[in-house]
Design an enzyme around this catalytic site. Structure first.
Site, PDB file in Angstrom:
ATOM      1  N   SER A 106       0.826  -1.217   0.000  1.00 12.06           N
ATOM      2  CA  SER A 106       0.000   0.000   0.000  1.00 12.06           C
ATOM      3  C   SER A 106       0.855   1.260   0.000  1.00 12.06           C
ATOM      4  O   SER A 106       0.338   2.361  -0.140  1.00 12.06           O
ATOM      5  CB  SER A 106      -0.901   0.010   1.239  1.00 12.06           C
ATOM      6  OG  SER A 106      -0.101   0.013   2.408  1.00 12.06           O
ATOM      7  N   SER A 107       2.160   1.085   0.181  1.00 13.20           N
ATOM      8  CA  SER A 107       3.013   2.260   0.389  1.00 13.20           C
ATOM      9  C   SER A 107       4.475   1.884   0.111  1.00 13.20           C
ATOM     10  O   SER A 107       4.816   0.698   0.042  1.00 13.20           O
ATOM     11  CB  SER A 107       2.799   2.675   1.857  1.00 13.20           C
ATOM     12  OG  SER A 107       3.831   3.442   2.369  1.00 13.20           O
ATOM     13  N   GLY A 108       5.300   2.897  -0.061  1.00  9.88           N
ATOM     14  CA  GLY A 108       6.756   2.731  -0.086  1.00  9.88           C
ATOM     15  C   GLY A 108       7.297   1.685  -1.040  1.00  9.88           C
ATOM     16  O   GLY A 108       6.896   1.587  -2.205  1.00  9.88           O
ATOM     17  N   ASP A 153      -3.224  -9.215   6.920  1.00  8.14           N
ATOM     18  CA  ASP A 153      -2.503  -8.731   8.090  1.00  8.14           C
ATOM     19  C   ASP A 153      -1.497  -9.821   8.423  1.00  8.14           C
ATOM     20  O   ASP A 153      -1.880 -10.940   8.795  1.00  8.14           O
ATOM     21  CB  ASP A 153      -3.477  -8.519   9.265  1.00  8.14           C
ATOM     22  CG  ASP A 153      -2.774  -8.034  10.519  1.00  8.14           C
ATOM     23  OD1 ASP A 153      -1.529  -8.105  10.576  1.00  8.14           O
ATOM     24  OD2 ASP A 153      -3.472  -7.592  11.444  1.00  8.14           O
ATOM     25  N   SER A 175      14.824  -7.092   4.140  1.00  5.86           N
ATOM     26  CA  SER A 175      15.419  -6.935   5.471  1.00  5.86           C
ATOM     27  C   SER A 175      15.823  -5.470   5.622  1.00  5.86           C
ATOM     28  O   SER A 175      15.033  -4.565   5.321  1.00  5.86           O
ATOM     29  CB  SER A 175      16.600  -7.910   5.568  1.00  5.86           C
ATOM     30  OG  SER A 175      17.330  -7.726   6.720  1.00  5.86           O
ATOM     31  N   TYR A 232      13.528  -3.043  16.121  1.00  5.20           N
ATOM     32  CA  TYR A 232      13.505  -3.027  14.652  1.00  5.20           C
ATOM     33  C   TYR A 232      14.713  -3.812  14.143  1.00  5.20           C
ATOM     34  O   TYR A 232      14.591  -4.718  13.323  1.00  5.20           O
ATOM     35  CB  TYR A 232      13.526  -1.586  14.134  1.00  5.20           C
ATOM     36  CG  TYR A 232      13.556  -1.498  12.626  1.00  5.20           C
ATOM     37  CD1 TYR A 232      12.417  -1.790  11.877  1.00  5.20           C
ATOM     38  CD2 TYR A 232      14.722  -1.161  11.947  1.00  5.20           C
ATOM     39  CE1 TYR A 232      12.447  -1.738  10.486  1.00  5.20           C
ATOM     40  CE2 TYR A 232      14.761  -1.100  10.562  1.00  5.20           C
ATOM     41  CZ  TYR A 232      13.614  -1.387   9.841  1.00  5.20           C
ATOM     42  OH  TYR A 232      13.640  -1.343   8.456  1.00  5.20           O
ATOM     43  N   SER A 233      15.896  -3.466  14.661  1.00  2.00           N
ATOM     44  CA  SER A 233      17.124  -4.168  14.257  1.00  2.00           C
ATOM     45  C   SER A 233      17.024  -5.657  14.551  1.00  2.00           C
ATOM     46  O   SER A 233      17.387  -6.492  13.715  1.00  2.00           O
ATOM     47  CB  SER A 233      18.329  -3.628  15.024  1.00  2.00           C
ATOM     48  OG  SER A 233      18.840  -2.496  14.407  1.00  2.00           O
ATOM     49  N   ALA A 234      16.538  -5.984  15.757  1.00  2.00           N
ATOM     50  CA  ALA A 234      16.454  -7.397  16.148  1.00  2.00           C
ATOM     51  C   ALA A 234      15.542  -8.165  15.186  1.00  2.00           C
ATOM     52  O   ALA A 234      15.831  -9.304  14.812  1.00  2.00           O
ATOM     53  CB  ALA A 234      15.938  -7.514  17.577  1.00  2.00           C
ATOM     54  N   SER A 235      14.449  -7.510  14.760  1.00  3.33           N
ATOM     55  CA  SER A 235      13.531  -8.194  13.830  1.00  3.33           C
ATOM     56  C   SER A 235      14.240  -8.465  12.499  1.00  3.33           C
ATOM     57  O   SER A 235      14.002  -9.483  11.854  1.00  3.33           O
ATOM     58  CB  SER A 235      12.267  -7.352  13.611  1.00  3.33           C
ATOM     59  OG  SER A 235      12.540  -6.197  12.847  1.00  3.33           O
ATOM     60  N   LYS A 236      15.120  -7.554  12.105  1.00  6.25           N
ATOM     61  CA  LYS A 236      15.821  -7.727  10.821  1.00  6.25           C
ATOM     62  C   LYS A 236      17.002  -8.699  10.969  1.00  6.25           C
ATOM     63  O   LYS A 236      17.302  -9.451  10.043  1.00  6.25           O
ATOM     64  CB  LYS A 236      16.296  -6.364  10.291  1.00  6.25           C
ATOM     65  CG  LYS A 236      15.153  -5.382  10.004  1.00  6.25           C
ATOM     66  CD  LYS A 236      14.195  -5.896   8.945  1.00  6.25           C
ATOM     67  CE  LYS A 236      13.159  -4.863   8.546  1.00  6.25           C
ATOM     68  NZ  LYS A 236      12.226  -5.347   7.524  1.00  6.25           N
ATOM     69  N   THR A 238      10.245   6.708   2.009  1.00  4.44           N
ATOM     70  CA  THR A 238       8.991   5.932   1.938  1.00  4.44           C
ATOM     71  C   THR A 238       8.079   6.400   3.069  1.00  4.44           C
ATOM     72  O   THR A 238       8.398   7.350   3.794  1.00  4.44           O
ATOM     73  CB  THR A 238       9.264   4.426   2.127  1.00  4.44           C
ATOM     74  OG1 THR A 238       9.690   4.222   3.486  1.00  4.44           O
ATOM     75  CG2 THR A 238      10.308   3.888   1.190  1.00  4.44           C
TER      76      THR A 238
HETATM   77  N1  LIG Z   1      12.422   2.944   3.935  1.00  4.51           N
HETATM   78  C1  LIG Z   1      13.624   2.526   4.295  1.00  4.51           C
HETATM   79  O1  LIG Z   1      14.574   3.315   4.387  1.00  4.51           O
HETATM   80  C2  LIG Z   1      13.854   1.066   4.596  1.00  4.51           C
HETATM   81  C3  LIG Z   1      15.161   0.666   4.868  1.00  4.51           C
HETATM   82  C4  LIG Z   1      15.399  -0.670   5.146  1.00  4.51           C
HETATM   83  C5  LIG Z   1      14.366  -1.574   5.147  1.00  4.51           C
HETATM   84  N2  LIG Z   1      13.097  -1.164   4.894  1.00  4.51           N
HETATM   85  C6  LIG Z   1      12.035  -2.180   4.939  1.00  4.51           C
HETATM   86  O2  LIG Z   1      11.234  -2.108   3.792  1.00  4.51           O
HETATM   87  C7  LIG Z   1       9.952  -2.658   4.074  1.00  4.51           C
HETATM   88  C8  LIG Z   1       8.881  -1.722   3.521  1.00  4.51           C
HETATM   89  O3  LIG Z   1       8.938  -0.512   4.254  1.00  4.51           O
HETATM   90  P1  LIG Z   1       8.716   0.909   3.597  1.00  4.51           P
HETATM   91  O4  LIG Z   1       9.926   1.689   3.843  1.00  4.51           O
HETATM   92  O5  LIG Z   1       8.173   0.807   2.238  1.00  4.51           O
HETATM   93  O6  LIG Z   1       7.606   1.483   4.628  1.00  4.51           O
HETATM   94  P2  LIG Z   1       6.080   1.919   4.463  1.00  4.51           P
HETATM   95  O7  LIG Z   1       5.945   2.895   3.366  1.00  4.51           O
HETATM   96  O8  LIG Z   1       5.650   2.300   5.823  1.00  4.51           O
HETATM   97  O9  LIG Z   1       5.336   0.554   4.032  1.00  4.51           O
HETATM   98  C9  LIG Z   1       5.125  -0.474   4.951  1.00  4.51           C
HETATM   99  C10 LIG Z   1       4.149  -1.482   4.359  1.00  4.51           C
HETATM  100  O10 LIG Z   1       4.014  -2.565   5.298  1.00  4.51           O
HETATM  101  C11 LIG Z   1       2.634  -2.824   5.487  1.00  4.51           C
HETATM  102  N3  LIG Z   1       2.360  -3.367   6.830  1.00  4.51           N
HETATM  103  C12 LIG Z   1       2.712  -2.854   8.033  1.00  4.51           C
HETATM  104  N4  LIG Z   1       2.254  -3.638   9.014  1.00  4.51           N
HETATM  105  C13 LIG Z   1       1.602  -4.674   8.418  1.00  4.51           C
HETATM  106  C14 LIG Z   1       0.896  -5.824   8.883  1.00  4.51           C
HETATM  107  N5  LIG Z   1       0.757  -6.102  10.182  1.00  4.51           N
HETATM  108  N6  LIG Z   1       0.357  -6.680   7.974  1.00  4.51           N
HETATM  109  C15 LIG Z   1       0.469  -6.409   6.678  1.00  4.51           C
HETATM  110  N7  LIG Z   1       1.112  -5.345   6.142  1.00  4.51           N
HETATM  111  C16 LIG Z   1       1.653  -4.486   7.029  1.00  4.51           C
HETATM  112  C17 LIG Z   1       1.932  -1.497   5.272  1.00  4.51           C
HETATM  113  O11 LIG Z   1       0.618  -1.782   4.831  1.00  4.51           O
HETATM  114  P3  LIG Z   1      -0.740  -1.345   5.592  1.00  4.51           P
HETATM  115  O12 LIG Z   1      -0.367  -0.414   6.717  1.00  4.51           O
HETATM  116  O13 LIG Z   1      -1.546  -0.704   4.520  1.00  4.51           O
HETATM  117  O14 LIG Z   1      -1.303  -2.648   6.063  1.00  4.51           O
HETATM  118  C18 LIG Z   1       2.771  -0.891   4.141  1.00  4.51           C
HETATM  119  O15 LIG Z   1       2.280  -1.300   2.894  1.00  4.51           O
HETATM  120  C19 LIG Z   1       9.885  -2.838   5.591  1.00  4.51           C
HETATM  121  O16 LIG Z   1      10.093  -4.201   5.910  1.00  4.51           O
HETATM  122  C20 LIG Z   1      11.057  -1.994   6.086  1.00  4.51           C
HETATM  123  O17 LIG Z   1      11.579  -2.473   7.298  1.00  4.51           O
HETATM  124  C21 LIG Z   1      12.819   0.135   4.621  1.00  4.51           C
END
Ligand SMILES: NC(=O)c1ccc[n+]([C@@H]2O[C@H](COP(=O)([O-])OP(=O)(O)OC[C@H]3O[C@@H](n4cnc5c(N)ncnc54)[C@H](OP(=O)(O)O)[C@@H]3O)[C@@H](O)[C@H]2O)c1
Length: 272
Positions: A14-16, A57, A134, A148-152, A183
């Site tokens: 839905s995002s990012g 979810d 990750s 957050y780190s621990a989950s990754k 994001t």
């Molecule tokens: N942005 C960065 O700099 C970065 C860096 C390293 C890693 N990451 C990783 O990239 C991944 C995507 O993050 P993003 O940066 O794109 O963030 P984001 O824009 O906040 O997107 C997060 C996505 O995860 C979904 N989500 C959250 N909780 C959920 C749940 N319980 N069940 C199902 N979907 C869920 C949200 O969907 P809904 O809320 O609509 O359900 C949303 O689509 C994450 O795993 C994040 O840790 C991001």
């Protein structure tokens, strides 16, 4: 359902990163199912005009199974991208066990639930790709974002072990470790409820400000889309791909430098 190239399931579309990747792969002609907790129920099989949108979810086994079964009732899943994730900030001492558990439940156990749901089909067909989104924080612990780190870190162990377990079934398992991207994660990040009364107020604020600035000034995630496309076309993808500003150099430094030195550098970077 007619198969149009590979069929991809992306959680958190839905995002990012997830939305960008789902859109990109769909526009390249692949069949993409993207999930969100707020998309229409799985049985409706709606699209947003670009990819199929399915409610899921990842913290609920029932919701995961319902969504995956709705897809499997129509087609196979060739590629799973475990992307859904959330970010939690706070000192370890300030984090309640419930908050810690919530973070691990989404980012780590969520990937486990979805992986378990898709594996029987992939094993039967002896093919598939599982890509875990990750983070560089899966190799370098972030102070004041420990869970957050621990989950990754957990997702990295999951990737390593799963890759070995699935080798005889020709299922490829890969981890992508992004650094800072622009994001929704920054605005979606939650602070522990005791943040305002923290025992470490200044240092936690400083560390979080560095992370937020890195993300807000980071690139948009299109290059991750292209990396995913490259990986799913590889016969033998690597186990780990770092991507984002200075990500490769930081990961290399982590492996090469003595722990005492890298600890100093991390503390300096986060201004703590
Ligand atoms: N942005 C960065 O700099 C970065 C860096 C390293 C890693 N990451 C990783 O990239 C991944 C995507 O993050 P993003 O940066 O794109 O963030 P984001 O824009 O906040 O997107 C997060 C996505 O995860 C979904 N989500 C959250 N909780 C959920 C749940 N319980 N069940 C199902 N979907 C869920 C949200 O969907 P809904 O809320 O609509 O359900 C949303 O689509 C994450 O795993 C994040 O840790 C991001």
């Amino acid at each position: 359902m007619e198969r149009n190239g590979k069929v991809i399931l992306i959680t958190g579309a839905s995002s990012g990163i997830g939305k960008s990747c789902a859109t990109y792969l769909s526009e390249r002609g692949l069949t993409v199912f993207g999930t969100s907790r707020y998309f229409p129920p799985a049985n409706l099989l709606e699209t947003n005009g670009v990819f199929y949108t399915i409610r899921m979810d990842v913290t609920s086994e029932e919701s995961v199974n319902e969504a995956v079964q709705a897809i499997l009732g129509r087609t196979e899943i060739d590629v799973l991208i475990n992307n859904a994730g959330c970010a939690l900030a706070g000192a370890i001492e300030d984090t309640s066990p419930e908050e810690a558990l919530r973070e691990l439940n989404t980012n780590f156990l969520g990937a486990h639930r979805v992986t378990r749901a898709v594996l029987p089909g992939m094993r039967k067909r002896r093919s598939g790709y599982i890509i875990n989104i990750s983070s560089l924080a899966g190799s370098i612990a972030l102070p004041f974002q420990t869970f957050y780190s621990a989950s990754k870190f957990a997702l990295e162990a999951f990737t390593e072990a799963l890759r070995m377990e699935l080798r005889p079934f020709n299922i490829k398992v890969v981890s992508i470790q992004p650094n800072d991207y622009r994001t929704g994660l920054t605005d979606h990040r939650q602070k522990v409820v005791t943040w305002e009364h923290s025992a470490y107020p200044e240092r936690a604020e400083k560390a979080l400000a560095v992370t937020e600035a890195g993300e807000r000034n980071g690139p948009s995630p299109e290059e991750i889309d292209r990396l995913v496309e490259k990986i799913i076309n590889k016969k033998s993808p690597r186990i780990r791909y770092q991507i984002g500003p200075n990500a490769k150099a930081i990961a290399l430094a982590r492996w090469l430098l003595p722990p005492r030195v890298s600890e100093k550098l991390v503390m300096k970077y986060f201004r703590i």
